[in-house]
Design an enzyme around this catalytic site. Structure first.
Site, PDB file in Angstrom:
ATOM      1  N   LYS A 140       0.834  -1.204   0.000  1.00 38.40           N
ATOM      2  CA  LYS A 140       0.000   0.000   0.000  1.00 38.40           C
ATOM      3  C   LYS A 140       0.868   1.254   0.000  1.00 38.40           C
ATOM      4  CE  LYS A 140      -3.478   2.528   2.671  1.00 38.40           C
ATOM      5  NZ  LYS A 140      -4.504   2.473   3.735  1.00 38.40           N
ATOM      6  N   HIS A 281      -8.088 -28.687 -33.196  1.00 41.90           N
ATOM      7  CA  HIS A 281      -9.039 -27.692 -32.692  1.00 41.90           C
ATOM      8  C   HIS A 281      -9.869 -28.250 -31.529  1.00 41.90           C
ATOM      9  CE1 HIS A 281      -7.894 -24.971 -35.808  1.00 41.90           C
ATOM     10  NE2 HIS A 281      -8.270 -25.790 -36.769  1.00 41.90           N
TER      11      HIS A 281
END
Length: 529
Positions: A140, A281
């Site tokens: 922070k 695929h």
């Protein structure tokens, strides 16, 4: 905003001590004061480095078996204080709080403890509290504080300090803060997932997922999409744990299709004979079993030679030279197997664009796990499809029961259908697919496409008739009407496996009896979207 911040004081508290001494020595040489806790402090002191105990900084001893040691204003004030805020500076001076410019923390090994099968109390004790609190505080306040949570960042940190005369830049601290928050988020995810499993909570009110970057990809499914590959920390064998021996970097589609291929071939236990799956695929274009790996590959390839070009090959046994010689006869994108001989690797070495991946084993098709899919505004989460059938699970619903040979092919077809996009139809004969119909809106269309592919391959191979003659067929979901079943019969199939459960089951069964088919119900569906 402040940019360069000199490092004068560092707090170090790590579970993973790899690379720690080299880092600490380098920091000490730069004049950085070292503060540490418990075992970390002991290690630094043994190495001859001057170090202050956190208990000296806080004025309190470590207590409650180490549960309480850094949760103190002297620590969090030193991490959170804004150095350009006069009130903060006054408060620091009034309470004797010294600034901490660098935090080096990694967390208790919670995931590793769980993976080892530790009991509940041991897992609880390996939930870190002080570490995440400090990390979040430092992240922070990254305007002034650098936070390092991974030994992989030790070298970049030292490079930064050398380049900036003992300081860190804002851009560097921002990057570290990003990694820090991702680290604590992943840690909390691991703990919450474990707790959900402990109390058997299937649908927690809030759920998070975490991953570790394994690879930044060139692009996603298409060149205009950015993409990356993340691992989830599990030990499940597969593309995420595989070693790549050769070939260019895997693409998004390579990884997706290789995973589909390996998960499919894992349905066939190695001790029951060699098996091969070829994927294109994300759909199987051929699956085969035989007495040798080479023959299993050939049988899979002969299901649909056109689609197999440029496909993914997965094997359930280590790749040998004979099979490698066969595979390189056509262009293949990826081969994945649980091992490969040196001779096979040498054969593949001449094919620069062929990727060879090996693993330590096969994924367990029956293992539990989660599968998830993003939708607009949310996420769908479900158990992995680990459904499994044995002979005893099948219910014969026609007048004619399947023969032993038909039954073997039915179960083979069922395993493959589980990995074919719905609506799925799979024709199998003598332990190899001979026709696959995938992803159609109509189940009838899937039956016709699969049969037509078989007919085309028969012509290409010079066979007198399609291999669907005398085949067994799997349907991933029930036939809602007799039309799909009759199409299967017209293609020459003699046995069918399907879930059952349609309102028109009686009509479908009657149509099967009239056509002389043997049909079994599974009571289990395998939709795959």
């Amino acid at each position: 905003m402040t940019n360069l911040v000199p490092i004068g004081r560092a707090l170090i508290s790590v579970s993973d001590k790899s690379g720690l001494l080299d880092l600490a020595r380098a920091l000490h040489a730069m004049g950085v004061e070292l503060i540490s806790t418990g075992g970390t402090a002991g290690m630094l002191r043994t190495a001859g480095l001057p170090v202050r105990d956190v208990s000296e900084v806080t004025g309190f001893p470590e207590m409650m078996d180490g549960r309480v040691k850094t949760l103190h204003p002297a620590v969090h004030g030193g991490l959170l204080a804004l150095r350009d805020d006069d009130e903060h500076l006054v408060a620091m001076a009034a309470h004797g709080i010294e600034p901490i410019d660098l935090l080096i923390v990694n967390l208790y090994p919670f995931e590793e403890t769980v993976a080892k099968g530790a009991d509940h109390p041991t897992c609880i004790e390996n939930i870190d509290i002080g570490g995440p609190a400090m990390i979040r505080a430092a992240a922070k306040n990254h305007k002034f504080v650098a936070v390092v949570t991974d030994p992989a960042d030790y070298t970049p940190l030292l490079d930064q300090l050398k380049a900036q005369d003992g300081a860190t830049s804002l851009a560097f601290r921002q990057k570290l803060a990003l990694s820090a928050y991702a680290k604590t988020a992943a840690y909390d995810t691991a703990v919450s997932t474990w707790l959900a499993g402990q109390i058997k909570e299937k649908a927690p009110r809030n759920r998070s997922f975490a991953g570790k970057l394994a690879q930044t990809l060139r692009y996603g499914e298409n060149p205009h999409q950015s993409a990356a590959f993340y691992t989830d920390g599990s030990k499940r064998e597969g593309v995420a744990t595989a070693r790549q021996w050769q070939g260019k970097e895997l693409s998004y589609n390579n990884i997706n299709d290789t995973d589909a291929a390996f998960e499919l071939v894992a349905e066939f236990a190695p001790d029951q004979g060699p098996a091969c799956a070829i994927i294109k695929h994300a759909n199987p274009c051929g699956v085969g079993r035989a007495s040798s790996l080479k023959d299993a590959y050939i049988r899979a390839y002969q299901c649909d030679q056109t689609s197999a070009f440029g496909g993914i090959v997965a094997l359930n046994q280590p790749l040998d030279a004979e099979t490698a010689e066969e595979i390189v006869k056509i262009f293949t994108e990826v081969v994945i197997a649980p091992g490969a001989s040196d001779e096979a690797k040498a054969i593949f070495a001449s094919k620069k664009n062929l990727r060879l991946l090996t693993t330590a084993g096969l994924p367990d098709p029956r293992s539990q796990g989660l599968a998830f899919k993003q939708v607009s505004g949310g996420m769908l989460v479900q158990d992995r499809d680990n459904g499994w059938l044995n002979h005893a699970d099948l219910k014969v619903v026609t007048k004619r029961a399947p023969t032993e040979a038909e039954l073997a092919d039915l179960l083979f077809a069922w395993k493959v259908a589980k990995h074919v996009k719905s609506n799925a139809i799979v024709y199998v004969k003598d332990g190899a697919t001979v026709g696959v119909g995938a992803g159609q809106m109509s189940r009838v269309d899937s039956t016709r496409i699969a049969a037509r592919k078989s007919q085309d391959m028969a012509e290409a191979l010079g066979l007198p008739q399609p291999l669907t003659i005398g085949s067994a067929v799997a349907s991933d979901a029930f036939f809602p009407f007799p039309d799909g079943l009759l199409t299967v019969a017209e293609a020459g199939a003699t046995a069918v496996i399907q879930p059952g459960g349609s309102m028109n089951d009686a009509q479908v069964i009657a149509a099967a009896d009239e056509a002389g088919l043997a049909m079994v119900f599974t009571g289990m569906r395998h939709f795959r979207h």
